[in-house]
Design a protein around this motif. Structure first.
Motif, PDB file in Angstrom:
ATOM      1  N   GLN A 193      -7.150  60.929 143.107  1.00 33.62           N
ATOM      2  CA  GLN A 193      -7.449  59.694 143.251  1.00 33.62           C
ATOM      3  C   GLN A 193      -6.129  58.802 143.262  1.00 33.62           C
ATOM      4  O   GLN A 193      -6.249  57.611 143.613  1.00 33.62           O
ATOM      5  N   TYR A 194      -5.016  59.354 143.012  1.00 32.33           N
ATOM      6  CA  TYR A 194      -3.902  58.448 142.777  1.00 32.33           C
ATOM      7  C   TYR A 194      -3.191  58.479 144.259  1.00 32.33           C
ATOM      8  O   TYR A 194      -2.240  57.450 144.295  1.00 32.33           O
ATOM      9  N   LYS A 195      -3.757  59.343 145.286  1.00 30.41           N
ATOM     10  CA  LYS A 195      -3.076  59.262 146.411  1.00 30.41           C
ATOM     11  C   LYS A 195      -1.612  59.309 146.461  1.00 30.41           C
ATOM     12  O   LYS A 195      -0.853  58.542 147.157  1.00 30.41           O
ATOM     13  N   LEU A 196      -0.972  60.265 145.816  1.00 30.37           N
ATOM     14  CA  LEU A 196       0.498  60.374 145.828  1.00 30.37           C
ATOM     15  C   LEU A 196       1.244  61.274 146.660  1.00 30.37           C
ATOM     16  O   LEU A 196       2.298  61.101 147.153  1.00 30.37           O
ATOM     17  N   GLY A 197       0.287  62.456 147.239  1.00 32.62           N
ATOM     18  CA  GLY A 197       0.590  63.116 148.345  1.00 32.62           C
ATOM     19  C   GLY A 197       1.048  64.400 147.281  1.00 32.62           C
ATOM     20  O   GLY A 197       1.247  64.311 146.111  1.00 32.62           O
ATOM     21  N   TRP A 198       1.031  65.658 147.870  1.00 30.31           N
ATOM     22  CA  TRP A 198       1.077  67.006 147.298  1.00 30.31           C
ATOM     23  C   TRP A 198       2.385  66.835 146.565  1.00 30.31           C
ATOM     24  O   TRP A 198       2.681  67.524 145.454  1.00 30.31           O
ATOM     25  N   ALA A 199       3.532  66.667 147.325  1.00 29.99           N
ATOM     26  CA  ALA A 199       4.861  66.596 146.489  1.00 29.99           C
ATOM     27  C   ALA A 199       4.945  65.976 145.388  1.00 29.99           C
ATOM     28  O   ALA A 199       5.342  66.335 144.414  1.00 29.99           O
ATOM     29  N   GLU A 200       4.472  64.539 145.524  1.00 32.65           N
ATOM     30  CA  GLU A 200       4.325  63.604 144.359  1.00 32.65           C
ATOM     31  C   GLU A 200       3.397  64.111 143.348  1.00 32.65           C
ATOM     32  O   GLU A 200       3.827  63.920 141.978  1.00 32.65           O
ATOM     33  N   ASN A 201       2.490  64.752 143.657  1.00 32.04           N
ATOM     34  CA  ASN A 201       1.521  65.519 142.759  1.00 32.04           C
ATOM     35  C   ASN A 201       2.270  66.555 141.768  1.00 32.04           C
ATOM     36  O   ASN A 201       2.096  66.595 140.527  1.00 32.04           O
ATOM     37  N   HIS A 220     -13.695  68.019 140.100  1.00 29.79           N
ATOM     38  CA  HIS A 220     -13.878  66.494 139.718  1.00 29.79           C
ATOM     39  C   HIS A 220     -14.681  65.939 140.852  1.00 29.79           C
ATOM     40  O   HIS A 220     -14.535  66.524 142.015  1.00 29.79           O
ATOM     41  N   SER A 221     -15.597  64.780 140.818  1.00 27.81           N
ATOM     42  CA  SER A 221     -16.442  64.408 141.787  1.00 27.81           C
ATOM     43  C   SER A 221     -15.739  63.934 143.121  1.00 27.81           C
ATOM     44  O   SER A 221     -16.170  63.893 144.171  1.00 27.81           O
ATOM     45  N   SER A 222     -14.416  63.279 142.765  1.00 28.14           N
ATOM     46  CA  SER A 222     -13.672  62.879 143.926  1.00 28.14           C
ATOM     47  C   SER A 222     -12.758  64.003 144.585  1.00 28.14           C
ATOM     48  O   SER A 222     -12.174  63.796 145.538  1.00 28.14           O
ATOM     49  N   HIS A 223     -12.729  65.443 144.290  1.00 29.76           N
ATOM     50  CA  HIS A 223     -12.115  66.443 144.783  1.00 29.76           C
ATOM     51  C   HIS A 223     -12.935  67.111 145.752  1.00 29.76           C
ATOM     52  O   HIS A 223     -14.160  67.660 145.423  1.00 29.76           O
ATOM     53  N   ASN A 224     -12.519  67.350 146.957  1.00 26.82           N
ATOM     54  CA  ASN A 224     -13.292  68.119 147.607  1.00 26.82           C
ATOM     55  C   ASN A 224     -12.905  69.633 147.884  1.00 26.82           C
ATOM     56  O   ASN A 224     -11.934  69.886 147.387  1.00 26.82           O
ATOM     57  N   GLU A 225     -13.703  70.518 148.482  1.00 23.53           N
ATOM     58  CA  GLU A 225     -13.452  71.909 148.494  1.00 23.53           C
ATOM     59  C   GLU A 225     -12.225  72.368 149.179  1.00 23.53           C
ATOM     60  O   GLU A 225     -11.681  73.287 148.730  1.00 23.53           O
ATOM     61  N   GLY A 226     -11.575  71.625 150.142  1.00 22.93           N
ATOM     62  CA  GLY A 226     -10.256  71.589 150.666  1.00 22.93           C
ATOM     63  C   GLY A 226      -9.293  71.657 149.917  1.00 22.93           C
ATOM     64  O   GLY A 226      -8.137  72.280 149.874  1.00 22.93           O
ATOM     65  N   GLN A 227      -9.167  70.687 148.577  1.00 26.96           N
ATOM     66  CA  GLN A 227      -8.232  70.295 147.700  1.00 26.96           C
ATOM     67  C   GLN A 227      -8.447  71.301 146.520  1.00 26.96           C
ATOM     68  O   GLN A 227      -7.115  71.382 145.941  1.00 26.96           O
TER      69      GLN A 227
END
Length: 284
Positions: A193-201, A220-227
């Protein structure tokens, strides 16, 4: 083993169901365990524990803190909170005092412009509730000032706007210190949900890990199967246990159901068993 939900809210913060109703709904849905994780408060925990005792559900006492990380709001969950810790209670009271002052000023600004909004309206019969923007949005919609809660957020409740002061959020170091001093289990909530990008995550996870982070909310409800596979790998890489939950709020988020989120969330009880095993090894 059945299914669990480690991220749910009651009307002690911005959910619409009482702690008892949340527990009873979880039992009706066939869940084995839930964590009550209201925002900045544990006011609903004792009621939820009593309801859990009647229904046979396992109740994990929890909380959700809002923090600011490099100008981005992030949320940190604490599971297995010791609600009887005086130092912890004192910290929560400080946060509540700050929030109450902000809410009083928001009410004053609305009333000055002719909006019929009172603290009693916002509390909706529960004087112990932690009032959030969702409470304002509900009242604005109920009184006909807007057509929906979504419109209320967009028109009147944008942070920094005339009616919505920016929250005085605590630093992640502060939240992590509160949780680690309490010997709870800190987990980073809904990172996508923070939309930081993978490197910043990854930087965020590494930073919090150094502060004592023990879990990552992979599911989490906001996470999709690809993530999810990538989040699973990040948890493994940083030695964090995966956690998960729906982020259920009742009617304030009507598309999210307890235990199943938006329909596809099913979390095994083994996630919770792993956390218990870890805490036992840590003598918590």
């Amino acid at each position: 083993m059945g299914y669990i939900d480690l991220h749910v809210h009651s009307n002690a913060s911005d959910g619409t169901l009482s702690p008892t109703q949340v527990v009873e709904l979880a039992a009706e849905k066939g869940l084995d365990a839930i964590a009550l994780t209201d925002h900045d408060t544990t006011a609903g925990i004792e009621e939820a524990v009593k309801a859990a005792g009647r229904t046979g559900i396992e109740l994990v006492p929890g909380i959700e803190f809002s923090c600011v990380y490099q100008e981005t709001e992030i949320h940190i969950l604490g599971l297995y909170i010791n609600i009887h810790d005086p130092a912890f209670s004192a910290q929560l009271q400080k946060l509540l005092d700050i929030r109450n002052q902000r809410n009083e000023e928001m009410i004053r600004r609305f009333q000055a412009d002719g909006f019929s909004i009172t603290l009693e309206d916002l509390q909706a019969g529960n004087p112990d509730t932690v009032v959030t923007r969702a409470h304002f949005a509900r009242i604005l919609a109920e009184k006909g000032y807007v057509s929906s809660m979504d419109q209320a957020f967009k028109k009147y409740l944008q942070y920094g706007g005339k009616y919505c002061l920016r929250k005085e959020k605590i630093a992640p170091e502060h939240a992590m210190r509160i949780l680690t001093d309490n010997h709870s289990f800190p987990s980073l909530a809904h990172i996508m949900q923070y939309k930081l990008g993978w490197a910043e995550n990854e930087k965020l996870i590494a930073y919090l890990k150094d502060l004592g982070l023990q879990g990552l909310e992979v599911y989490h409800s906001s996470h999709n199967e690809g993530q999810i596979p990538r989040l699973q790998q990040l948890a493994k890489d940083y030695g964090l246990l995966p956690t998960g939950g729906s982020d259920f709020h009742g009617a304030n988020k009507p598309d999210i159901q307890i235990g199943t989120g938006r329909g596809g969330l099913r979390l095994s009880h083994y996630l919770l068993e792993d956390i218990k095993k870890f805490r036992k090894e840590q003598n918590c």
